[in-house]
Write a protein that holds these residues in place. Structure first.
Motif, PDB file in Angstrom:
ATOM      1  N   ILE A 298       1.956   0.830  11.792  1.00  0.00           N
ATOM      2  CA  ILE A 298       2.092   0.306  10.252  1.00  0.00           C
ATOM      3  C   ILE A 298       3.405   0.511   9.592  1.00  0.00           C
ATOM      4  CG2 ILE A 298       1.197   1.335   8.099  1.00  0.00           C
ATOM      5  CD1 ILE A 298      -1.410   2.033   9.203  1.00  0.00           C
ATOM      6  N   LEU A 301       5.057  -2.723  10.816  1.00  0.00           N
ATOM      7  CA  LEU A 301       4.624  -3.591   9.752  1.00  0.00           C
ATOM      8  C   LEU A 301       5.196  -3.699   8.645  1.00  0.00           C
ATOM      9  CD1 LEU A 301       2.741  -5.978   9.565  1.00  0.00           C
ATOM     10  CD2 LEU A 301       0.905  -4.378   8.715  1.00  0.00           C
ATOM     11  N   SER A 302       5.587  -2.238   8.182  1.00  0.00           N
ATOM     12  CA  SER A 302       6.328  -2.626   6.931  1.00  0.00           C
ATOM     13  C   SER A 302       7.937  -3.083   6.942  1.00  0.00           C
ATOM     14  CB  SER A 302       6.575  -0.946   6.200  1.00  0.00           C
ATOM     15  OG  SER A 302       7.332  -0.872   5.268  1.00  0.00           O
ATOM     16  N   VAL A 305       7.584  -6.752   7.099  1.00  0.00           N
ATOM     17  CA  VAL A 305       7.386  -7.550   5.962  1.00  0.00           C
ATOM     18  C   VAL A 305       8.706  -7.190   5.116  1.00  0.00           C
ATOM     19  CG1 VAL A 305       6.326  -7.211   3.619  1.00  0.00           C
ATOM     20  CG2 VAL A 305       4.990  -6.810   5.762  1.00  0.00           C
ATOM     21  N   LEU A 357      -1.920 -12.091   7.026  1.00  0.00           N
ATOM     22  CA  LEU A 357      -1.753 -10.469   6.964  1.00  0.00           C
ATOM     23  C   LEU A 357      -2.552  -9.915   5.851  1.00  0.00           C
ATOM     24  CD1 LEU A 357       1.954  -9.584   7.934  1.00  0.00           C
ATOM     25  CD2 LEU A 357      -0.131  -8.879   9.296  1.00  0.00           C
ATOM     26  N   ASP A 358      -2.613 -10.416   4.796  1.00  0.00           N
ATOM     27  CA  ASP A 358      -3.242  -9.987   3.414  1.00  0.00           C
ATOM     28  C   ASP A 358      -4.671 -10.322   3.758  1.00  0.00           C
ATOM     29  OD1 ASP A 358      -1.570  -9.063   1.891  1.00  0.00           O
ATOM     30  OD2 ASP A 358      -1.023 -11.066   0.949  1.00  0.00           O
ATOM     31  N   ILE A 361      -6.126  -7.470   6.330  1.00  0.00           N
ATOM     32  CA  ILE A 361      -6.274  -6.158   5.827  1.00  0.00           C
ATOM     33  C   ILE A 361      -7.525  -6.346   4.490  1.00  0.00           C
ATOM     34  CG2 ILE A 361      -5.097  -4.599   4.488  1.00  0.00           C
ATOM     35  CD1 ILE A 361      -2.567  -5.264   5.904  1.00  0.00           C
ATOM     36  N   LEU A 405       3.381   3.025   1.864  1.00  0.00           N
ATOM     37  CA  LEU A 405       2.820   2.020   2.762  1.00  0.00           C
ATOM     38  C   LEU A 405       1.535   1.489   2.164  1.00  0.00           C
ATOM     39  CD1 LEU A 405       3.124   3.939   6.165  1.00  0.00           C
ATOM     40  CD2 LEU A 405       4.652   1.946   5.353  1.00  0.00           C
ATOM     41  N   GLN A 408       2.489  -1.118  -0.127  1.00  0.00           N
ATOM     42  CA  GLN A 408       3.214  -2.288   0.230  1.00  0.00           C
ATOM     43  C   GLN A 408       2.176  -3.111   1.047  1.00  0.00           C
ATOM     44  OE1 GLN A 408       6.012  -1.289   3.069  1.00  0.00           O
ATOM     45  NE2 GLN A 408       7.105  -3.394   2.760  1.00  0.00           N
ATOM     46  N   LEU A 409       1.108  -2.615   1.847  1.00  0.00           N
ATOM     47  CA  LEU A 409       0.760  -3.187   2.830  1.00  0.00           C
ATOM     48  C   LEU A 409      -0.847  -3.370   2.452  1.00  0.00           C
ATOM     49  CD1 LEU A 409       2.233  -1.570   5.833  1.00  0.00           C
ATOM     50  CD2 LEU A 409       2.907  -3.853   4.701  1.00  0.00           C
ATOM     51  N   ILE A 414       1.066  -8.261   0.038  1.00  0.00           N
ATOM     52  CA  ILE A 414       2.278  -8.672   0.840  1.00  0.00           C
ATOM     53  C   ILE A 414       2.727 -10.008   0.593  1.00  0.00           C
ATOM     54  CG2 ILE A 414       2.937  -9.130   3.393  1.00  0.00           C
ATOM     55  CD1 ILE A 414       0.751  -7.195   4.482  1.00  0.00           C
TER      56      ILE A 414
END
Length: 1128
Positions: A298, A301-302, A305, A357-358, A361, A405, A408-409, A414
């Motif tokens: 994660i 991933l941050s 992004v 990605l959005d 999740i 996190l 943001q995620l 995103i």
């Protein structure tokens, strides 16, 4: 030559006389001319005042050069059939000629100039500075002399080296002859190998020379990798143009790398989160542990992004500078009417990654639930950090990181955060740049037109995935410039009529209409209620229509794909690779198009059923499975032709590059023919030169990208005609597919999404068992099931990815065993039983009435690869039948013959090789135990009958199909087991039993009824004449009682009454005597068994009277002293 009548006039009688006469006359005329010339020369000499015929030497106006000059080169002069000899003589002759030329140059040029230096000096001497002047005049000659000396040294060195090579002649000749022989042998081996390969191909059951796709120990990578950097590839005389193309190419490469990183690293780890959960659920605290394992990913991933946002911002700012409206700023390029479409495509792909990605999740409810549990755990730790061994000052920063996190995620922003970031900086103004706004809008519109023309059509590839990026570009344009083009929006909105949804990855489905409404609430005003309501109905009608036409679509696809496969197998066997490259290119692209069309249909239909919670009919399910098989069949076809495709791809790429280069050459000629100078013209020419340079090389992605960027500018100013531009664009698209053929096939045939629809596998396997038609296609289905395994390697929430693959392996094997293997084994067993028991009254088995299934087709399927194991259906069935027949034979030994017949039937009908059971078919060695018989002696004597001659007891009757026996060997085994002490006990116990029986015997004889009948019978016998007959003939009748008297006595006894079983007193008496006899026989068998046991045991005891002396034996054999000492 055609024969005519004129050819035959004098040819009939031509003996050569005409030619002889002509040559004779010519010879006479030549002699006359020589005599005449001699006479004229004598008259001229007599009249001349000089002696000889030469001119005056002092005057010498001309010189007669007698030396002839060779007009032919050495290579033409030295020609024989011996090529090696030719080369040696040519080299030596060239060296000699060179040395002669150097000698002549030295004698004519340097010798005289040097030896005459200083001559002609005045008597008074040279003037001041004249010596320096003379040296200055000599400097060119001295420099030439230096070059001459260097050249001479090289020639001398070369001569020596040539001789050194020449005089190693023996070794050289041997090497040359050896190479020649080796070459001939190699040609022979190639021809022989070709013949063997043809024979092998004719006899082999596989098509092509590729390895097994299911094993695939190695893979042939056709895509070339660029070893040169972008800076080295982008080189023209236009430095500004170089910089701009380098920047754009670098950004495109960066965006492509980010997309690859997301697809290979983040997508799979996120979408597989929560998979592999046990049936009983996770243990307490396991959810928090899984989130803990995911934390590094994660955080990565941050960072990803953030990096993506920076790259998107940089691309927009670079375009803002390129399309700048500042008049006083630095002049870059004239980019009016120039659209760098390829950059927008890469930008759209990167925005599509953020959208994906959005969506992942958003649909990952398990991840969000576990995240909440993890935060609760952090609160518990925060209240008492010492209990968990954590420093208190570290908790607060970690909680802040968690909140960051999450915002943001995990909040689904995103993509939104990326497009809403500020693009304006103090040095670059983006939102107020009208040129960029117009260019952005035009590029989006052209991109949309290009996608519209192919989405939903037979020539569609990955355009629907690019449409996701296009929607991202449209929203990015709106967020920056706050402008909505209604026509473009309507076109984007109406796209849902062609594709109601786009399958992104796994079980994630993206709906464009919902996406636009959620990310651009402002467009809600542009839509009426009818347009919004029609979206759901459009999806439903599309799905219903697909279900109705699915069977027909499967038939059409099946016919098309089979025809394509036949063309692939036939067209690719031509020996000449340069034949018909265009047809091969079209054939490869057709295969990719078929794969994409099938893939889009399967993905969309399956996932729409799940997303809309619509049930799927069995026919629809089986049709979709058939399409999946076709997908893998296309992939296997490409794999089978790997070797020939690898050769063809390079030739096709060169051929397409040649076509593009010809088009570019025509455009360059057209633009250079116009002598008018302009910067725009120079920029276009630089772009064409760069495109030409990039195409003159391997078909790497970097070179293709540079070509696309260069042609974006190089196609302006009418350098290409419309038809030329269309042909160039079509050729470039072909080249793009061919250069990346392997990756395109992999993407189109990827069935990893089937992991989330594996619940349909039992129905598929059941149908395959019930309708045994072409069972070999099951390999394709298992190939589709294996596609998700490489993606599982990115799993992070479990201790190791192998745990997930093992769980998946067990699940799939369980489905396969339950729905195919077990029913197949039972069906074959049942069929064998019915075949063997046809004499019994069975159900109607007429195949014309009840149908017939040939299960042998399933047994002929080659072993199926399931992850790390191979499943051999035939071996599994053989093992099942061996195990079943063995176990049932041990239970009922009398059925050994029946199961033997079933094994033979299995061999004849199904080609199953079953093992022999090796079980005894009549008796077991151990038999009944002596102690068991002793305890139940009353039961034993009543149920067994004694054979006096063979000393064996045989069971009287049995409910089973076999009779037990007891013989001396069984008794001996029991005595050996329990010891000889049981013999006395058994005999004593049996005698006590006999005492009771003899008491009953005496009671029976002394019974009044029996006794009276006996006395009466004896009295009548003595009074009757039979007694006289008996007394006179008792020797002949062996003193036997007459049968008639015995029968009469038996009838009299029956008058006394019968038992419920119908036995008379005499029958019971006879039974009593039999039991007494059995008991005495048992005692006799105990004695014989004891003797048998003792004789078997005593044979190992040596004879005391004849003891062998080992020492004497060792001496007789002359063994060593050590052996003799040991033998004492």
């Amino acid at each position: 030559m055609a024969v005519t009548d004129g050819n035959w006039e004098f040819d009939k009688f031509d003996d050569g006389s005409t030619k002889i006469v002509g040559e004779l006359q010519l010879k006479k005329y030549g002699m006359f001319m020589e005599d005449y010339a001699t006479q004229l020369r004598e008259i001229e000499d007599a009249l001349d005042d000089s002696i000889g015929d030469s001119w005056d030497f002092t005057l010498d106006p001309i010189a007669l050069q007698l030396l002839p000059y060779e007009q032919t080169s050495l290579l033409q002069l030295i020609k024989t059939d011996n090529k090696i000899f030719n080369k040696i003589i040519t080299v030596l002759a060239s060296l000699c000629s060179e040395m002669k030329a150097l000698r002549h140059e030295a004698e004519s040029k340097f010798f005289n100039a040097l030896i005459f230096y200083g001559e002609g000096e005045p008597e008074k001497g040279l003037a001041e500075g004249e010596a320096q002047v003379q040296i200055g005049r000599m400097m060119p000659l001295i420099q030439e002399l230096s070059c001459f000396v260097n050249r001479t040294n090289e020639v001398v060195k070369n001569v020596i080296q040539q001789f050194a090579c020449l005089f190693s002649v023996v070794r050289t000749v041997q090497k040359i002859v050896g190479e020649l022989q080796l070459k001939k042998y190699g040609m022979f081996m190639e021809d022989y190998a070709t013949q063997l390969r043809e024979i092998e191909d004719a006899l082999d059951d596989s098509i092509g020379d590729s390895w097994d796709f299911t094993l695939d120990p190695i893979a042939l990578q056709l895509l070339p990798y660029e070893q040169t950097s972008l800076l080295q590839l982008i080189k023209t005389d236009n430095k500004i143009f170089n910089k701009i193309i380098t920047v754009l190419a670098s950004l495109c490469s960066e965006m492509k790398a980010l997309r690859h990183e997301a697809e290979s690293k983040f997508f799979n780890a996120l979408i597989f989160y929560g998979e592999g959960e046990p049936e009983k659920g996770l243990a307490e605290g396991e959810a928090q542990v899984q989130i803990g394992r995911m934390m590094p990913l994660i955080q990565e991933l941050s960072c990803f992004v953030n990096r993506t946002n920076e790259v998107v911002k940089n691309v927009i700012q670079q375009f803002a500078c390129l399309f700048s409206v500042v008049r006083n700023g630095p002049k870059l390029l004239d980019v009016s009417d120039v659209h760098f479409q390829v950059v927008y495509e890469h930008l759209g792909d990167l925005l599509g990654v953020l959208i994906t990605l959005d969506e992942i999740i958003e649909n990952q409810g398990t991840l969000k639930d576990h995240w909440i549990l993890y935060k609760r755990m952090l609160k518990s730790v925060h209240h008492d950090p010492g209990k968990f061994g954590i420093a208190a000052e570290k908790i607060r920063p970690f909680e802040k990181l968690i909140m960051k996190l999450e915002g943001q995620l995990l909040d689904g922003r995103i993509f939104q955060d990326c497009v809403e970031q500020p693009f304006d900086t103090p040095t670059v103004y983006v939102s107020k740049n009208p040129n960029l706004a117009e260019e952005f809008a035009v590029s989006v519109k052209e991109y949309l037109m290009e996608l519209e023309a192919r989405i939903g059509e037979p020539n569609e590839m990955d355009q629907r995935y690019k449409f996701v990026g296009l929607c991202g570009l449209y929203i990015l344009h709106f967020q920056i410039f706050r402008v909505i083009d209604k026509k473009v929006f309507k076109s984007v909105w109406d796209m849902h009529k062609k594709i109601p949804a786009v399958h992104l990855i796994g079980n994630i489905v993206w709906f464009p209409t919902e996406f636009l409404l959620s990310k651009m609430p402002q467009v809600d005003k542009l839509l009426d209620r009818k347009a919004k309501d029609s979206v759901t109905s459009t999806r439903t009608s599309w799905l219903a229509q697909r279900q109705q036409l699915l069977t027909k679509d499967v038939q059409n696809f099946h016919t098309t794909v089979m025809a394509w496969m036949v063309e692939m197998e036939s067209a690719m066997t031509k020996a000449n690779l340069m034949e018909d490259l265009n047809n091969r290119c079209v054939l490869f692209i057709q295969g990719v198009l078929h794969a994409y069309n099938i893939s889009h249909l399967v993905r969309t239909t399956m996932n729409l059923h799940v997303a809309m919670s619509k049930p799927m009919t069995k026919s629809c399910l089986l049709s979709l499975c058939r399409l999946i098989e076709l997908l893998k069949a296309i992939e296997h076809t490409f794999h089978r032709r790997t070797m020939l495709i690898a050769e063809s791809v390079n030739h096709i790429t060169q051929h397409l590059s040649f076509i593009c280069l010809n088009s570019i050459a025509v455009a360059k000629k057209r633009i250079t023919s116009d002598k008018r100078y302009s910067e725009r013209r120079l920029d276009v020419l630089s772009a064409l030169v760069l495109a030409e340079t990039a195409l003159n090389g391997p078909g790497t992605k970097e070179r293709f990208l540079i070509t696309q960027l260069a042609l974006a500018l190089g196609t302006k100013m009418k350098t290409f005609k419309d038809d030329e531009l269309q042909n160039l664009a079509a050729t470039m698209k072909k080249m793009e597919v061919i250069c990346d053929l392997r990756e395109k096939v992999r993407q189109a045939c990827d069935c990893s999404f089937f992991y989330w629809h594996r619940v349909i596998l039992p129905n598929y396997l059941t149908d395959m068992f019930e309708n045994v038609t072409d069972p070999h296609r099951i390999h394709y289905m298992f190939g589709a099931l294996r596609d998700c395994v490489p993606r599982m390697a990115a799993v992070r929430h479990m201790a190791t990815p192998k745990e997930l693959t093992d769980a998946y392996d067990r699940e799939i094997y369980g489905y396969f065993k339950e729905n195919l293997l077990s029913p197949l084994c039972q069906a074959i067993e049942t069929d064998l039983r019915l075949q063997i028991h046809t004499h019994l009254q069975l159900d109607d088995r007429n195949p014309f009435k009840v149908g017939m299934r040939d299960l042998s087709h399933l047994l002929r399927v080659r072993p199926i690869r399931l992850f790390d194991r191979l499943i051999n259906i035939k071996a599994y069935v053989e093992h099942y039948l061996n195990k079943t027949f063995y176990n049932l034979t041990t239970v009922a030994l009398h059925d050994w013959k029946t199961y033997g017949e079933m094994k033979n039937m299995a061999q004849q009908k199904y080609c199953l090789s079953l093992l022999e059971s090796h079980l005894p078919s009549q008796t077991l060695e151990q038999g009944l135990d002596v102690l068991e018989i002793m305890r139940n002696i009353h039961v034993f004597v009543s149920r067994y009958m004694y054979n006096l001659n063979n000393q064996i007891f045989v069971e009287r009757s049995s409910n089973n199909k076999h009779l037990n026996t007891i013989n001396i060997r069984h008794i001996a085994n029991s005595i050996r087991t329990h010891g000889t002490g049981i013999m006395n006990t058994t005999v004593n116990f049996t005698y006590q039993f006999l005492r009771k029986k003899f008491y009953i015997f005496s009671q029976f004889l002394y019974d009044e009824h029996i006794k009276s009948k006996l006395i009466k019978a004896s009295f009548e016998f003595f009074l009757h004449s039979d007694w006289k007959f008996f007394r006179e003939n008792h020797m002949q009748t062996d003193q036997k009682y007459p049968v008639e008297r015995a029968d009469k006595f038996n009838k009299n006894i029956k008058n006394l009454g019968l038992t419920p079983d119908g036995d008379s007193y005499l029958d019971q008496f006879r039974t009593l005597i039999s039991q007494i006899g059995n008991a005495m026989g048992y005692i006799r068998m105990i004695r014989s068994g004891g003797l048998h046991c003792c004789s078997n045991a005593i044979r190992f005891i040596p004879d005391i009277e004849d003891i062998v002396s080992f020492e004497e034996l060792c001496k007789e054999e002359n063994l060593s002293s050590e052996c003799q000492a040991a033998a004492k």
